[in-house]
Scaffold this active site. Structure first.
Site, PDB file in Angstrom:
ATOM      1  N   ARG A 125       0.799  -1.225   0.000  1.00 57.86           N
ATOM      2  CA  ARG A 125       0.000   0.000   0.000  1.00 57.86           C
ATOM      3  C   ARG A 125       0.834   1.278   0.000  1.00 57.86           C
ATOM      4  NH1 ARG A 125      -2.809  -3.863   1.632  1.00 57.86           N
ATOM      5  NH2 ARG A 125      -0.848  -4.389   2.601  1.00 57.86           N
ATOM      6  N   THR A 126       1.799   1.364   0.899  1.00 60.41           N
ATOM      7  CA  THR A 126       2.475   2.652   1.069  1.00 60.41           C
ATOM      8  C   THR A 126       3.267   3.005  -0.194  1.00 60.41           C
ATOM      9  OG1 THR A 126       2.640   2.082   3.399  1.00 60.41           O
ATOM     10  CG2 THR A 126       3.902   3.985   2.666  1.00 60.41           C
ATOM     11  N   LYS A 172      25.774  -3.150  -0.395  1.00 59.72           N
ATOM     12  CA  LYS A 172      27.250  -3.084  -0.421  1.00 59.72           C
ATOM     13  C   LYS A 172      27.770  -2.288   0.762  1.00 59.72           C
ATOM     14  CE  LYS A 172      26.717  -2.230  -5.240  1.00 59.72           C
ATOM     15  NZ  LYS A 172      27.009  -1.193  -6.216  1.00 59.72           N
ATOM     16  N   ARG A 196      11.035   3.961   3.455  1.00 58.41           N
ATOM     17  CA  ARG A 196      10.704   2.994   4.511  1.00 58.41           C
ATOM     18  C   ARG A 196      11.981   2.252   4.871  1.00 58.41           C
ATOM     19  NH1 ARG A 196       5.675  -1.093   4.636  1.00 58.41           N
ATOM     20  NH2 ARG A 196       4.717   0.909   5.185  1.00 58.41           N
ATOM     21  N   HIS A 210       4.737   5.760  11.619  1.00 61.44           N
ATOM     22  CA  HIS A 210       4.277   5.599  10.234  1.00 61.44           C
ATOM     23  C   HIS A 210       3.331   6.771   9.960  1.00 61.44           C
ATOM     24  CE1 HIS A 210       3.116   3.938   6.509  1.00 61.44           C
ATOM     25  NE2 HIS A 210       2.777   2.715   6.856  1.00 61.44           N
TER      26      HIS A 210
HETATM   27  N1   CP Z   1      -0.396  -0.065   5.823  1.00 62.40           N
HETATM   28  C1   CP Z   1       0.824  -0.295   5.285  1.00 62.40           C
HETATM   29  O1   CP Z   1       1.823   0.344   5.644  1.00 62.40           O
HETATM   30  O2   CP Z   1       0.826  -1.268   4.315  1.00 62.40           O
HETATM   31  P1   CP Z   1       2.105  -1.723   3.502  1.00 62.40           P
HETATM   32  O3   CP Z   1       3.057  -2.374   4.477  1.00 62.40           O
HETATM   33  O4   CP Z   1       1.589  -2.685   2.468  1.00 62.40           O
HETATM   34  O5   CP Z   1       2.730  -0.508   2.904  1.00 62.40           O
END
Ligand code: CP
Length: 306
Positions: free
Chosen positions: A51-52, A80, A101, A129
């Protein structure tokens, strides 16, 4: 240069502005189709995501911009031994904005301190998040019409669930919030969030292991997955993973206008039979995530261009 690393980087006024823009994008998508023409978003994902990452990419494409990036650490020079700081300096030469991320808490902050373009934290370890929080806030706003005077139950893995930590922090700035924490003993909300957020802001909260006993009180039920990737041993994960499974019969005593939310992905914790219940909001949340990320990209790029 403003980045979004923690939800508290944005004031309530900033959040209101973002939500207003997201709502306007939903109502008038064509108005925004070329707003980011010529701009590039780099998605640097050192951890898996559906999703993100893809909502960020869809968001930039729908704004008329382009995207580049990687979806696993092994396909970048991190494999590396390149540092996050050097990666951020490098990507600043190729793109206008970064969404990152990373499994290590604080890595997006290090990136922001070294990049010359805005950095968005797309999830750092078990920490924060913030763009999921924006997604959740937009969903709550659209479902409930605002944030004041709501009782919100957080259920499942409250220890490692970074989306829970960010959302509690964000909601603590509104009036009349009540929090119900539903988890096994081993997966309780970390004490620092109870102390620094709930107690500090005098937010009424209670802790329980029993979801059904608190169900009738809730305006929102925020379900979460037990975060397998953060456990030190598989045995503990297997013992705790099915602590809560939401099934239609468990919603019998819930309010008629309850909103069931989940940041997704789900594993077992919400039965697919709940999906057709009008109170299930988690796929609406997915779509809201794209719109609020469009609003965020626009805001950070407009500020960077000033
Ligand atoms: N909700 C969320 O962060 O989903 P993903 O891990 O799929 O990005």
């Amino acid at each position: 240069m403003r980045s979004l690393i923690d939800i508290l980087d944005f004031s309530v006024e900033d959040l209101n502005e973002l939500l207003a823009t997201a709502n306007d994008i939903i109502a008038n998508p064509s108005k925004y189709a070329e707003k980011c023409k010529g701009k590039k978003l780099a998605t640097l994902f050192f951890e898996p995501s559906t999703r993100t990452r893809l909502s960020f990419e869809a968001a930039m494409l729908e704004l008329g911009g382009s995207v580049l990036g990687f979806s696993e650490a092994n396909s970048s020079s991190a494999a590396k031994g390149e540092s996050v700081a050097d990666t951020a300096k490098t990507i600043s030469c190729y793109a206008d904005i970064i969404a990152m991320r990373h499994p290590k808490e604080g890595a997006p902050l290090v990136a922001a301190q070294n990049a010359s373009i805005p950095v968005i934290n797309a999830g750092d370890g078990g920490h924060n998040h913030p763009t999921q929080t924006l997604t959740d806030l937009l969903t709550i706003y659209r479902e409930k019409g605002g944030f004041n005077n709501l009782t919100i139950g957080f259920c499942g893995d409250l220890k490692f669930g970074r989306t829970v930590h960010s959302l509690i922090t964000a909601l603590s700035r509104y009036e009349g919030i009540n929090v119900v924490l539903i988890s096994p003993e081993e997966l309780k909300l970390p004490s620092y969030i109870k102390k620094d957020v709930l107690q500090k802001k005098n937010i009424p909260y209670k802790q329980t292991t029993d979801l059904e006993s608190v169900m009738p009180e809730l305006d929102i039920l925020y379900m979460t997955r037990v975060q397998r990737e953060r456990f030190f041993n598989e045995e503990d994960y297997l013992r705790l993973k099915d602590s809560y499974i939401l099934e239609p019969k468990k919603l019998k005593n819930a309010k008629k206008d309850l909103s069931v939310m989940h940041p997704l992905p789900r594993v077992n914790e919400i039965s697919v039979a709940v999906d057709s219940d009008p109170r299930a909001c988690y796929f609406k949340q997915v779509l809201n995530g794209k719109y609020v990320r469009m609003a965020l990209i626009l805001k950070l790029l407009e500020e960077a261009d000033k």
